[in-house]
Write a protein that holds these residues in place. Structure first.
Motif, short mmCIF file in Angstrom:
data_model
loop_
_atom_site.label_atom_id
_atom_site.label_comp_id
_atom_site.label_asym_id
_atom_site.label_seq_id
_atom_site.Cartn_x
_atom_site.Cartn_y
_atom_site.Cartn_z
N ARG A 110 44.81 -51.73 1.23
CA ARG A 110 45.71 -50.85 0.46
C ARG A 110 44.89 -49.64 0.01
NH1 ARG A 110 47.14 -49.62 -4.82
NH2 ARG A 110 49.39 -49.26 -5.17
N GLU A 112 44.85 -45.63 -1.82
CA GLU A 112 45.44 -44.54 -2.60
C GLU A 112 44.64 -43.27 -2.34
OE1 GLU A 112 45.75 -45.53 -6.70
OE2 GLU A 112 46.64 -47.51 -6.33
N GLU A 138 52.65 -49.73 6.27
CA GLU A 138 53.69 -49.64 5.24
C GLU A 138 53.26 -48.62 4.19
OE1 GLU A 138 54.41 -53.44 3.54
OE2 GLU A 138 55.14 -54.36 5.41
N GLU A 140 54.10 -47.28 -0.01
CA GLU A 140 54.60 -47.74 -1.31
C GLU A 140 54.97 -46.52 -2.15
OE1 GLU A 140 52.39 -49.51 -5.14
OE2 GLU A 140 52.37 -50.87 -3.41
N SER A 141 56.16 -46.56 -2.74
CA SER A 141 56.62 -45.44 -3.56
C SER A 141 56.07 -45.56 -4.97
CB SER A 141 58.15 -45.41 -3.60
OG SER A 141 58.64 -46.55 -4.29
N ALA A 144 56.96 -48.63 -6.81
CA ALA A 144 56.41 -49.87 -6.23
C ALA A 144 57.33 -50.47 -5.17
CB ALA A 144 56.12 -50.89 -7.33
N GLN A 145 58.16 -49.66 -4.54
CA GLN A 145 58.98 -50.11 -3.42
C GLN A 145 58.23 -49.86 -2.12
OE1 GLN A 145 62.70 -48.04 -3.67
NE2 GLN A 145 63.38 -49.16 -5.50
N ARG A 146 58.24 -50.82 -1.21
CA ARG A 146 57.51 -50.72 0.04
C ARG A 146 58.46 -50.78 1.23
NH1 ARG A 146 53.00 -55.34 -0.46
NH2 ARG A 146 53.04 -55.00 1.82
N TRP A 147 58.11 -50.06 2.29
CA TRP A 147 58.86 -50.12 3.53
C TRP A 147 57.92 -49.79 4.70
CZ3 TRP A 147 59.26 -46.32 -0.09
CH2 TRP A 147 58.99 -45.00 0.31
N ILE A 173 54.51 -40.61 -1.95
CA ILE A 173 53.89 -41.88 -1.56
C ILE A 173 52.73 -42.17 -2.50
CG2 ILE A 173 52.75 -43.14 0.29
CD1 ILE A 173 55.72 -42.42 0.74
N TYR A 177 49.64 -49.20 3.04
CA TYR A 177 49.15 -50.51 3.47
C TYR A 177 48.92 -50.48 4.98
CZ TYR A 177 50.24 -52.79 -1.00
OH TYR A 177 50.28 -53.18 -2.33
#
Length: 302
Positions: A110, A112, A138, A140-141, A144-147, A173, A177
């Motif tokens: 992960r 940043e 993936e 992460e917004s 904390a929403q992931r897609w 963003i 991930y």
């Protein structure tokens, strides 16, 4: 290189994933132009500033006292931060992240890229060993929403760049991930997030300049022409005043000489005392008697 055991013999890690964060504003690459995309987009690359992973080799070396101490100085999550520093060969190196075991189990990292969420238009991952190995990516917004933004077959050469184009639009963003899996020790050297920025407008092309005629210059800059004429008249006036002053001074000197008259100068030579000359020859002439000598007359003395 170093010798490592398989997953069954790897010592247990400390609870929780390994993580490392760089200092504030950690390494941002300057502006560059991405011409290889469908549309030309101005962007800047933000290198990873904070990292967390499912495991890393340095943690395994720290937890196992039987390993050499220098094994704990590399292959950690901190090796993914900043610009790439690994060499140009596909080989094992401590300046890249590696998982704690060389089995075929899936791993994840992960990342940043700054203190604030960023819009993105692309992602680049530097793979330096056991490539290709990326399974899925993936994002992460901020909420904390992931897609998933990519899921497919990685074809990156070793070493090479996994280059993914993805426009998040107005969605910022917060983290990325990366899921990996390889039959060996996959290693990641660096990761950068491509962030769009406004493009500077290019200046319009300059038209070819043509020389202007004299009358056009005069009409285009009337103030400059007036100032030039005034300066020329001042210089001419100063010259005429100087000529008149010199002429007046010459005339005045000539008039002063005419008023003084001619100057009579005695002819050069010794002076003669006439009385003394006559006495020496036996003649005396009263001083009261004027002696007249005709012009061009000569006197013969006995």
């Amino acid at each position: 290189g170093r010798q490592r055991t398989d997953g069954s013999e790897t010592p247990a890690l400390a609870p929780g994933p390994r993580s490392w964060a760089g200092p504030r504003g950690f390494l941002e690459r300057p502006l560059r132009f991405r011409a290889e995309r469908a549309m030309d987009v101005c962007s800047t690359s933000h290198w990873a500033a904070r990292a967390t992973a499912s495991s890393d080799w340095s943690a395994a070396a720290i937890n196992n006292r039987s390993y050499p101490a220098w094994w704990a100085t590399g292959w950690g999550v901190a090796e993914m931060l900043g610009e790439p520093d690994a060499g140009g060969e596909c080989s094992d190196r401590g300046s890249a992240w590696a998982p704690s075991h060389n089995g075929s189990a899936a791993e994840w990292v992960r990342l940043e890229f700054g203190d604030e969420p960023l819009r993105m238009i692309g992602l680049q991952v530097r793979e330096v060993l056991a490539a290709p190995f990326i399974l899925r990516v993936e994002v992460e917004s901020e909420e904390a929403q992931r897609w998933t933004i990519w899921n497919g077959t990685d074809e990156t050469p070793c070493p090479g760049w996994f280059d993914l184009s993805y426009d998040s639009g107005s969605q910022a963003i917060a983290a990325v991930y990366i899921f990996t899996q390889a039959d060996g020790f996959e290693e990641i050297d660096a990761v950068s997030l491509e962030v769009p920025i406004p493009c500077s407008p290019s200046p319009p092309p300059e038209s070819p300049s043509t020389p202007l005629p004299a009358f056009a210059v005069l009409t285009a800059r009337p103030l400059a022409v007036v100032l030039a004429l005034v300066a020329a008249w001042l210089l001419l006036f100063a010259y005429l005043c100087l000529r008149v002053r010199r002429r007046s001074r010459s005339v005045g000197l000539r008039a002063a000489k005419d008023l003084e008259g001619p100057t009579l100068l005695s002819p050069p030579g010794p002076s003669i005392d006439l009385d003394s000359a006559l006495r020496s020859h036996g003649r005396s002439t009263p001083l009261s008697t004027p002696l007249s000598l005709p012009h061009q007359a000569t006197r013969t003395l006995p």
